[in-house]
Design a protein around this motif. Structure first.
Motif, PDB file in Angstrom:
ATOM      1  N   VAL A  21       0.850  -1.066  -0.033  1.00  0.00           N
ATOM      2  CA  VAL A  21       0.051  -0.156  -0.020  1.00  0.00           C
ATOM      3  C   VAL A  21       0.862   1.311  -0.036  1.00  0.00           C
ATOM      4  O   VAL A  21       0.325   2.311   0.161  1.00  0.00           O
ATOM      5  CB  VAL A  21      -0.900   0.019   0.990  1.00  0.00           C
ATOM      6  CG1 VAL A  21      -2.012  -1.190   1.152  1.00  0.00           C
ATOM      7  CG2 VAL A  21      -0.275  -0.013   2.562  1.00  0.00           C
ATOM      8  N   GLY A  22       2.095   0.959  -0.260  1.00  0.00           N
ATOM      9  CA  GLY A  22       3.091   2.371  -0.486  1.00  0.00           C
ATOM     10  C   GLY A  22       2.806   3.086  -1.383  1.00  0.00           C
ATOM     11  O   GLY A  22       2.621   2.369  -2.558  1.00  0.00           O
ATOM     12  N   LEU A  23       2.585   4.395  -1.433  1.00  0.00           N
ATOM     13  CA  LEU A  23       2.244   5.225  -2.605  1.00  0.00           C
ATOM     14  C   LEU A  23       3.216   6.044  -3.148  1.00  0.00           C
ATOM     15  O   LEU A  23       4.318   6.758  -2.395  1.00  0.00           O
ATOM     16  CB  LEU A  23       1.286   5.907  -1.995  1.00  0.00           C
ATOM     17  CG  LEU A  23      -0.243   5.464  -1.457  1.00  0.00           C
ATOM     18  CD1 LEU A  23      -1.095   6.378  -1.044  1.00  0.00           C
ATOM     19  CD2 LEU A  23      -0.798   4.500  -2.472  1.00  0.00           C
ATOM     20  N   PRO A  24       3.708   6.049  -4.318  1.00  0.00           N
ATOM     21  CA  PRO A  24       4.542   6.761  -4.926  1.00  0.00           C
ATOM     22  C   PRO A  24       4.050   8.503  -4.989  1.00  0.00           C
ATOM     23  O   PRO A  24       3.016   8.627  -4.908  1.00  0.00           O
ATOM     24  CB  PRO A  24       4.531   6.244  -6.386  1.00  0.00           C
ATOM     25  CG  PRO A  24       3.214   5.911  -6.788  1.00  0.00           C
ATOM     26  CD  PRO A  24       2.888   5.240  -5.446  1.00  0.00           C
ATOM     27  N   ALA A  25       4.698   9.385  -5.062  1.00  0.00           N
ATOM     28  CA  ALA A  25       4.572  10.634  -5.426  1.00  0.00           C
ATOM     29  C   ALA A  25       3.500  10.869  -6.708  1.00  0.00           C
ATOM     30  O   ALA A  25       3.719  10.368  -7.633  1.00  0.00           O
ATOM     31  CB  ALA A  25       5.823  11.596  -5.718  1.00  0.00           C
ATOM     32  N   VAL A  26       2.587  11.990  -6.376  1.00  0.00           N
ATOM     33  CA  VAL A  26       1.706  12.101  -7.491  1.00  0.00           C
ATOM     34  C   VAL A  26       2.221  12.949  -8.531  1.00  0.00           C
ATOM     35  O   VAL A  26       2.958  13.906  -8.173  1.00  0.00           O
ATOM     36  CB  VAL A  26       0.412  12.764  -6.920  1.00  0.00           C
ATOM     37  CG1 VAL A  26      -0.584  13.213  -8.042  1.00  0.00           C
ATOM     38  CG2 VAL A  26      -0.426  11.806  -5.712  1.00  0.00           C
ATOM     39  N   SER A  27       2.075  12.706  -9.588  1.00  0.00           N
ATOM     40  CA  SER A  27       2.887  13.297 -10.802  1.00  0.00           C
ATOM     41  C   SER A  27       1.711  13.675 -11.760  1.00  0.00           C
ATOM     42  O   SER A  27       0.548  12.977 -11.751  1.00  0.00           O
ATOM     43  CB  SER A  27       3.978  12.491 -11.383  1.00  0.00           C
ATOM     44  OG  SER A  27       3.735  11.324 -11.983  1.00  0.00           O
ATOM     45  N   THR A  50     -13.601  12.841  -3.860  1.00  0.00           N
ATOM     46  CA  THR A  50     -14.594  12.505  -2.741  1.00  0.00           C
ATOM     47  C   THR A  50     -15.126  11.279  -2.396  1.00  0.00           C
ATOM     48  O   THR A  50     -15.948  11.385  -1.503  1.00  0.00           O
ATOM     49  CB  THR A  50     -15.741  13.766  -3.042  1.00  0.00           C
ATOM     50  OG1 THR A  50     -16.389  13.473  -4.302  1.00  0.00           O
ATOM     51  CG2 THR A  50     -14.952  15.173  -3.149  1.00  0.00           C
ATOM     52  N   GLY A  51     -14.664  10.348  -3.079  1.00  0.00           N
ATOM     53  CA  GLY A  51     -15.485   9.061  -2.882  1.00  0.00           C
ATOM     54  C   GLY A  51     -14.543   8.114  -2.001  1.00  0.00           C
ATOM     55  O   GLY A  51     -14.222   6.909  -2.265  1.00  0.00           O
ATOM     56  N   ALA A  52     -14.043   8.662  -0.955  1.00  0.00           N
ATOM     57  CA  ALA A  52     -12.749   7.855  -0.308  1.00  0.00           C
ATOM     58  C   ALA A  52     -13.836   6.853   1.042  1.00  0.00           C
ATOM     59  O   ALA A  52     -13.173   6.311   1.633  1.00  0.00           O
ATOM     60  CB  ALA A  52     -12.105   8.675   0.658  1.00  0.00           C
ATOM     61  N   GLY A  53     -14.975   6.871   0.745  1.00  0.00           N
ATOM     62  CA  GLY A  53     -15.624   5.912   1.793  1.00  0.00           C
ATOM     63  C   GLY A  53     -16.184   6.509   3.025  1.00  0.00           C
ATOM     64  O   GLY A  53     -16.535   7.497   3.340  1.00  0.00           O
ATOM     65  N   SER A  76      -5.671   1.501  -8.463  1.00  0.00           N
ATOM     66  CA  SER A  76      -5.522   0.264  -7.712  1.00  0.00           C
ATOM     67  C   SER A  76      -5.377   0.256  -5.964  1.00  0.00           C
ATOM     68  O   SER A  76      -5.743  -0.181  -5.167  1.00  0.00           O
ATOM     69  CB  SER A  76      -4.581  -0.612  -8.430  1.00  0.00           C
ATOM     70  OG  SER A  76      -4.325  -1.720  -7.786  1.00  0.00           O
ATOM     71  N   GLN A  77      -4.284   1.591  -5.855  1.00  0.00           N
ATOM     72  CA  GLN A  77      -3.903   1.878  -4.581  1.00  0.00           C
ATOM     73  C   GLN A  77      -5.029   2.326  -3.697  1.00  0.00           C
ATOM     74  O   GLN A  77      -5.172   1.729  -2.534  1.00  0.00           O
ATOM     75  CB  GLN A  77      -3.008   2.845  -4.537  1.00  0.00           C
ATOM     76  CG  GLN A  77      -1.389   2.174  -5.075  1.00  0.00           C
ATOM     77  CD  GLN A  77      -0.380   3.495  -5.733  1.00  0.00           C
ATOM     78  OE1 GLN A  77      -0.969   4.587  -5.424  1.00  0.00           O
ATOM     79  NE2 GLN A  77       0.652   3.331  -6.085  1.00  0.00           N
ATOM     80  N   LEU A  78      -5.944   3.162  -4.207  1.00  0.00           N
ATOM     81  CA  LEU A  78      -7.014   3.434  -3.402  1.00  0.00           C
ATOM     82  C   LEU A  78      -8.092   2.338  -3.184  1.00  0.00           C
ATOM     83  O   LEU A  78      -8.604   2.239  -2.007  1.00  0.00           O
ATOM     84  CB  LEU A  78      -7.812   4.636  -4.209  1.00  0.00           C
ATOM     85  CG  LEU A  78      -7.037   6.004  -4.195  1.00  0.00           C
ATOM     86  CD1 LEU A  78      -8.008   6.816  -5.356  1.00  0.00           C
ATOM     87  CD2 LEU A  78      -7.070   6.489  -3.037  1.00  0.00           C
ATOM     88  N   ARG A  79      -8.380   1.397  -4.192  1.00  0.00           N
ATOM     89  CA  ARG A  79      -9.063   0.211  -3.761  1.00  0.00           C
ATOM     90  C   ARG A  79      -8.292  -0.526  -2.800  1.00  0.00           C
ATOM     91  O   ARG A  79      -9.201  -1.075  -1.829  1.00  0.00           O
ATOM     92  CB  ARG A  79      -9.362  -0.613  -5.187  1.00  0.00           C
ATOM     93  CG  ARG A  79     -10.277   0.096  -6.002  1.00  0.00           C
ATOM     94  CD  ARG A  79     -10.528  -1.075  -7.101  1.00  0.00           C
ATOM     95  NE  ARG A  79      -9.369  -1.350  -7.970  1.00  0.00           N
ATOM     96  CZ  ARG A  79      -9.166  -0.700  -9.278  1.00  0.00           C
ATOM     97  NH1 ARG A  79      -9.924   0.338  -9.402  1.00  0.00           N
ATOM     98  NH2 ARG A  79      -8.098  -1.134  -9.796  1.00  0.00           N
ATOM     99  N   GLY A 114      -3.800   8.356   1.288  1.00  0.00           N
ATOM    100  CA  GLY A 114      -3.856   7.974  -0.417  1.00  0.00           C
ATOM    101  C   GLY A 114      -3.394   9.060  -1.252  1.00  0.00           C
ATOM    102  O   GLY A 114      -3.252  10.062  -0.913  1.00  0.00           O
ATOM    103  N   PRO A 115      -3.663   8.806  -2.499  1.00  0.00           N
ATOM    104  CA  PRO A 115      -3.341   9.728  -3.490  1.00  0.00           C
ATOM    105  C   PRO A 115      -4.462  10.724  -3.820  1.00  0.00           C
ATOM    106  O   PRO A 115      -4.401  11.702  -4.315  1.00  0.00           O
ATOM    107  CB  PRO A 115      -3.577   8.923  -4.858  1.00  0.00           C
ATOM    108  CG  PRO A 115      -3.982   7.768  -4.571  1.00  0.00           C
ATOM    109  CD  PRO A 115      -3.819   7.411  -3.124  1.00  0.00           C
ATOM    110  N   ASP A 116      -5.650  10.474  -3.025  1.00  0.00           N
ATOM    111  CA  ASP A 116      -6.732  11.282  -3.014  1.00  0.00           C
ATOM    112  C   ASP A 116      -6.600  12.470  -1.909  1.00  0.00           C
ATOM    113  O   ASP A 116      -7.364  13.279  -1.318  1.00  0.00           O
ATOM    114  CB  ASP A 116      -8.094  10.936  -2.881  1.00  0.00           C
ATOM    115  CG  ASP A 116      -8.119   9.636  -1.697  1.00  0.00           C
ATOM    116  OD1 ASP A 116      -7.042   9.593  -1.094  1.00  0.00           O
ATOM    117  OD2 ASP A 116      -9.100   9.046  -1.485  1.00  0.00           O
TER     118      ASP A 116
END
Length: 214
Positions: A21-27, A50-53, A76-79, A114-116
């Motif tokens: 679940v490690g997340l890369p920098a958003v680009s 806005t759909g983060a559950g 995929s990371q968000l799921r 997360g990326p969101d």
């Protein structure tokens, strides 16, 4: 019995095999202010920021992904983060529900962003009082059994959960042995008392007989 105080029951926070679940920098150029830079079109299956559950911890948080779409990898990371969040919260709630009055407060969580821009629970723990009830083996036995049930309540207990359950089982065995010893001592005391009563009664009868003969 040695008192064991407030052991912590931890969720199994190890990453699943083959995934992280490690997340890369958003680009990307979605946030570019360059009028000559074309804006990337949203994908049909893009995950809305806005759909983060149902993560209550994100109230007041400012989503970083607002007005942008997410790549397939980010989706995929968000799921995965959302699924992990639900799993962790259900795990800790199972501990709390089974522990009852022996739980020390609510669950505490560790989070990953997360990326969101929202935080998702990826680990958690519940503190449970596992100290014996001084001078009361019956109460200690009942408590040990409940602590063991609480430790094993989740569908997938972690190694730490199983360790706490094993310690609770040991405490239950000690309490049971103490109860059995108390019963033996009580029965022995009753038998001794009965023998003394019969001896006193025999002496009284002999005295009465002597008096009658006299």
């Amino acid at each position: 019995m040695d008192a064991v105080s407030a052991n912590r029951i931890d969720a199994n926070i190890a990453a699943r095999p083959g995934g992280s679940v490690g997340l890369p920098a958003v680009s990307g150029n979605a946030g570019s202010n360059d009028p000559l830079q074309p804006r990337r079109a949203a994908q049909p299956d893009a995950v809305a920021a806005t759909g983060a559950g149902d993560d209550k911890s994100v109230r007041g948080a400012k989503p970083l992904g607002l007005n942008r779409s997410f790549s397939a990898e980010e989706q995929s990371q968000l799921r995965e983060l959302r699924a992990r969040d639900r799993e962790v919260r259900a795990h800790e709630q199972a501990h709390l529900s089974a522990a009852g009055a022996h739980a020390r407060g609510g669950a505490s969580f560790t989070y990953e962003t997360g990326p969101d821009g929202r935080r998702y629970a990826v680990g958690g723990e519940v503190s449970i009082d596992t100290a014996e009830v001084a001078g009361d083996p019956q109460a200690t036995l009942a408590k040990a059994r409940q602590v063991r049930r609480a430790a094993l309540a989740p569908a997938d207990p972690s190694p730490q959960d199983r360790q706490v359950a094993a310690r609770a089982a040991a405490m239950a065995r000690e309490a049971s042995a103490e109860i059995a010893q108390q019963r033996i001592e009580a029965q022995s005391g009753t038998a001794t008392s009965g023998r003394l009563d019969r001896a006193y009664q025999a002496a009284d009868d002999a005295t009465s007989l002597v008096n009658l003969v006299a």
